[in-house]
Design an enzyme around this catalytic site. Structure first.
Site, short mmCIF file in Angstrom:
data_model
loop_
_atom_site.label_atom_id
_atom_site.label_comp_id
_atom_site.label_asym_id
_atom_site.label_seq_id
_atom_site.Cartn_x
_atom_site.Cartn_y
_atom_site.Cartn_z
N GLY A 89 6.60 52.55 53.48
CA GLY A 89 7.02 53.76 53.03
C GLY A 89 8.28 54.38 53.17
O GLY A 89 9.18 53.65 54.02
N GLY A 90 8.52 55.56 53.22
CA GLY A 90 9.77 56.25 53.73
C GLY A 90 9.61 56.68 54.83
O GLY A 90 8.86 56.71 55.77
N GLU B 136 19.20 56.42 52.27
CA GLU B 136 18.84 55.55 51.30
C GLU B 136 18.58 56.40 50.06
O GLU B 136 17.72 57.21 49.86
CB GLU B 136 17.34 55.09 51.81
CG GLU B 136 16.75 54.12 50.75
CD GLU B 136 15.46 53.74 51.32
OE1 GLU B 136 14.68 54.71 51.64
OE2 GLU B 136 14.96 52.49 51.15
N LYS C 28 -4.87 52.55 50.73
CA LYS C 28 -4.40 53.96 50.25
C LYS C 28 -3.11 53.73 49.51
O LYS C 28 -2.18 53.62 50.09
CB LYS C 28 -4.26 54.68 51.42
CG LYS C 28 -4.55 56.25 51.37
CD LYS C 28 -4.01 56.96 49.98
CE LYS C 28 -2.56 57.57 50.16
NZ LYS C 28 -1.61 57.34 48.58
N GLU D 127 0.15 57.29 45.31
CA GLU D 127 -0.55 58.09 44.13
C GLU D 127 0.47 57.95 42.89
O GLU D 127 -0.17 58.29 41.81
CB GLU D 127 -0.50 59.63 44.63
CG GLU D 127 0.69 60.28 45.02
CD GLU D 127 0.89 60.10 46.30
OE1 GLU D 127 0.57 59.23 47.10
OE2 GLU D 127 1.35 61.20 47.07
N THR E 298 7.90 60.01 56.20
CA THR E 298 6.44 59.91 56.21
C THR E 298 5.83 58.80 57.32
O THR E 298 5.06 58.96 58.13
CB THR E 298 5.81 59.08 54.85
OG1 THR E 298 6.39 59.72 53.93
CG2 THR E 298 4.43 59.34 54.74
N GLY E 299 6.71 57.67 57.62
CA GLY E 299 6.52 56.80 58.54
C GLY E 299 6.46 57.58 59.93
O GLY E 299 5.61 57.60 60.64
N GLU F 223 6.82 50.06 58.25
CA GLU F 223 7.86 49.23 57.54
C GLU F 223 8.59 50.18 56.63
O GLU F 223 7.77 50.92 55.70
CB GLU F 223 7.42 48.14 56.61
CG GLU F 223 6.45 47.06 57.16
CD GLU F 223 7.32 46.09 58.12
OE1 GLU F 223 8.56 46.01 58.06
OE2 GLU F 223 6.82 45.57 59.06
N CYS G 164 13.43 48.06 48.70
CA CYS G 164 14.09 48.67 50.51
C CYS G 164 15.00 47.80 50.93
O CYS G 164 16.05 48.15 51.61
CB CYS G 164 12.60 48.40 51.16
SG CYS G 164 11.92 47.07 51.20
P1 NAD Z 1 6.28 57.32 50.83
O1 NAD Z 1 6.64 57.62 52.30
O2 NAD Z 1 6.58 58.59 49.96
O3 NAD Z 1 4.84 57.12 50.39
C1 NAD Z 1 4.22 55.87 50.95
C2 NAD Z 1 2.74 56.11 51.05
O4 NAD Z 1 2.49 57.00 52.19
C3 NAD Z 1 2.07 56.50 50.02
O5 NAD Z 1 0.77 55.67 49.50
C4 NAD Z 1 1.84 58.00 50.13
O6 NAD Z 1 0.71 58.62 49.45
C5 NAD Z 1 1.31 58.00 51.61
N1 NAD Z 1 1.78 59.18 52.23
C6 NAD Z 1 2.25 60.48 52.11
N2 NAD Z 1 2.15 61.22 52.97
C7 NAD Z 1 1.41 60.72 53.92
C8 NAD Z 1 0.90 61.09 55.05
N3 NAD Z 1 1.00 62.28 55.79
N4 NAD Z 1 0.00 60.27 55.77
C9 NAD Z 1 -0.68 59.23 55.32
N5 NAD Z 1 0.02 58.55 54.05
C10 NAD Z 1 0.85 59.36 53.46
O7 NAD Z 1 6.98 56.18 50.31
P2 NAD Z 1 7.31 55.81 48.55
O8 NAD Z 1 8.45 56.83 48.31
O9 NAD Z 1 6.11 55.63 48.12
O10 NAD Z 1 8.12 54.59 48.75
C11 NAD Z 1 9.40 54.11 48.98
C12 NAD Z 1 9.82 54.04 50.31
O11 NAD Z 1 9.35 52.76 50.93
C13 NAD Z 1 11.53 53.97 50.63
O12 NAD Z 1 11.93 54.39 51.72
C14 NAD Z 1 11.54 52.26 50.85
O13 NAD Z 1 12.43 51.92 51.61
C15 NAD Z 1 10.17 51.93 51.45
N6 NAD Z 1 9.73 50.48 51.61
C16 NAD Z 1 9.95 49.88 52.53
C17 NAD Z 1 9.59 48.37 52.59
C18 NAD Z 1 9.93 47.58 53.88
O14 NAD Z 1 9.44 46.48 53.65
N7 NAD Z 1 10.41 47.99 54.72
C19 NAD Z 1 9.15 47.90 51.47
C20 NAD Z 1 8.90 48.77 50.48
C21 NAD Z 1 9.25 50.14 50.40
#
Ligand code: NAD
Length: 508
Positions: A236-237, A396, A183, A186, A240-241, A258, A292
């Site tokens: 991701g963020g 961040e 997934k 988007e 969301t995590g 992560e 990140c």
């Molecule tokens: P995000 O959390 O907005 O989205 C990440 C993913 O989660 C996307 O595919 C999104 O569609 C999906 N998502 C959103 N809501 C969801 C839900 N309810 N259930 C399941 N999936 C869902 O993050 P982003 O804005 O795409 O990425 C930026 C973030 O990622 C920053 O905080 C960055 O620090 C982090 N990041 C961390 C690492 C690491 O190695 N720790 C690496 C790259 C990016």
């Protein structure tokens, strides 16, 4: 519309490319100029349920998980070869979709090529059965520890490193015989669509890989709450995590996240100034700060602070922003209008908090740089007079924003305290000519990766992940493989005898 950057349909379910069941699509934009790159299918909850059902059936009923490990590892190597063969095309897609420079996209592809090659070797070690011998184990018993795939794995990835973050998960998951549902974000789904075609071309069984392009909120909970999904790996963020961890709780499924970082880069006064300036700007302004592990907090020893900051401001103003497809561009735009608005809001908050914006803080002036006017560009920004209570120091921003904090000359402990004063703990830097001090401070920092006298490098062989709110798992290295492995102990009696625990049944 111009030619699609990737072909539609973009959902890959049950070995077939499909449109969404309600035919809904969404546009993917080029962050350089806001033009439409592609129209992708938006999976519905029903599409997600079907992908899960197909994945579960394939995991349970096919021979994929029981194939000799060498066969699966050969597929990983074939895929690594394909990554190199199709590097130019894949890099172009990544650059058009994310805005990063073509050079960066190619580096990402080289990096993940080594990740696939590494796991093709590492997974073989797990295939060996471990026979346990010991005083408490009778000679008649064979005690064996074996490793198995976890099952159906959902891989959810962000927009800043679409290829890289996916492949860090994909390589170990497939090496040990899991089935994956991908997934992608988007905002940047295009390279994942292309990679899915490559996985099939490399010879992976089509049903071992399902792809759902969709908004996270639409299908996320279907994927994370399903009883038929065994593992969720998310990058991701933080927000969301957190919600993903909660939605995995009811089914007690494995869930690794992560997340973000607010990473300190500690610079001591013994560094050569020009070298330190170069280190600091590379740590924060690469990929316009959308990294990140970006070194977003400069923590600098008082006696060189003013000179270092002046040098950073000067060099920040010289960074060449532009189209990632243009080889003269040193960095590209932010990924979306929405993200640009978020970064602008952080600068406003910093001003309101009393920090001083030394350079940047705005979009480029369209009168001076008309070629950047349509894109989501934001100038490299240096913010001085910051302190640890400010949200610009704690949150961040994920943009090209460097905050400056100072510590008293010689106050190593003070520098460490500042660097550890964050809810995150992903990465950090220590810059000093004193190697003993570099390692001493590195050991004291509560962050998952520390660079001394450099910034940003990683290797497939060493674990990556965060302390604190930066995450709960590890990718890469041998631990990155463990995430996708179940461990089973088989106690096997070769000379069965009455167990004699209960005394009845003597007449039988
Ligand atoms: P995000 O959390 O907005 O989205 C990440 C993913 O989660 C996307 O595919 C999104 O569609 C999906 N998502 C959103 N809501 C969801 C839900 N309810 N259930 C399941 N999936 C869902 O993050 P982003 O804005 O795409 O990425 C930026 C973030 O990622 C920053 O905080 C960055 O620090 C982090 N990041 C961390 C690492 C690491 O190695 N720790 C690496 C790259 C990016």
């Amino acid at each position: 519309m111009a030619k699609q950057v990737v072909a539609t349909p973009t959902l890959f379910i049950d070995g077939k490319w499909e449109h969404a069941s309600d035919s809904k699509t969404s546009q993917v934009l080029n962050p350089y100029d806001g033009s439409v790159l592609a129209e992708v299918d938006e999976a519905t909850p029903d599409d997600a349920r079907r992908a899960i059902a197909v994945a579960k059936t394939f995991f349970c009923e096919s021979d994929w998980r029981d194939r000799p490990i060498v066969d699966r590892c050969a597929l990983l190597v074939r895929f690594a070869d394909l990554l190199q063969e199709r590097k130019e095309e894949l890099a172009e897609i990544e650059t058009l979709d994310t805005g990063k420079t073509l050079n960066e996209s190619k580096i990402d592809i080289d990096d993940v090529t080594t990740v696939f090659r590494f796991y093709a070797q590492e997974a073989r070690k797990l295939a060996l059965e471990k026979h346990i011998k010991g005083d408490a184990i009778p000679d008649s018993v064979q005690s064996i520890v074996v490793h198995e795939p976890v099952g159906v794995c959902v891989l959810i990835t962000p927009w800043n490193y679409p290829i890289l973050q996916l492949c860090w998960k994909l390589a170990p998951a497939l090496a040990v015989g899991n089935v994956v549902i991908m997934k992608p974000s988007e905002v940047t789904p295009l390279s994942t669509v292309y990679l899915t075609r490559m996985l099939v071309d490399a010879g992976f069984p089509p049903n071992a890989v399902q792809l759902l392009t969709a908004k996270g909120a639409t299908i996320g909970p279907i994927l994370t709450e399903s009883e038929d999904v065994d593992l969720v790996s998310f990058t991701g963020g933080l927000g969301t995590g957190r919600s993903i961890i909660k939605s995995c709780a009811d089914t007690v499924k494995r869930c690794t996240v992560e997340l973000g970082g607010k990473n300190p880069n500690v610079v001591f006064a013994d560094c050569d100034l020009a070298w330190a300036v170069d280190n600091v700007i590379t740590a924060i302004f690469t990929h316009s700060g959308q990294v990140c592990s970006a070194g977003a907090r400069l923590i600098v020893e008082d006696s060189i602070a003013d000179q270092l900051v002046a040098g950073v401001v000067e060099r920040a103003g010289q960074i060449v922003m532009g189209n990632g497809m243009d080889p003269t561009s040193e960095t590209g735009p932010l990924v979306s209008a929405q993200h640009l608005a978020k970064v602008e809001e952080y600068v406003k908050i910093a001003r309101d908090e009393g920090a001083s914006i030394l350079c940047g803080g705005t979009r480029p002036d369209p009168a001076k740089q008309p070629d950047l006017a349509k894109g989501y560009f934001f100038l490299p920004t240096v913010i001085d007079r910051c302190n640890r209570t400010m949200s610009i120091v704690q949150e961040e921003t994920f943009g090209p924003i460097l905050t400056v904090e100072r510590f008293k000359d010689g106050d190593e402990k003070g520098a460490i305290a500042l660097a550890n004063d964050t809810k995150y703990g992903l990465a950090g830097g220590v810059q000093t000519k004193d190697q003993a001090r570099a390692l001493r401070v590195a050991r004291q920092l509560r962050h998952g990766t520390i660079w001394t006298n450099t910034y940003g490098a990683y290797t497939a062989q060493a674990e990556w992940g965060g302390f604190g709110l930066s995450g709960n798992g590890r990718e890469l290295g041998s631990k990155g493989l463990d995430e996708y492995v179940e461990t089973k102990h088989i106690w096997s009696e070769t000379k069965p005898a009455l167990m004699g625990w209960f005394k009845g049944g003597a007449h039988m």
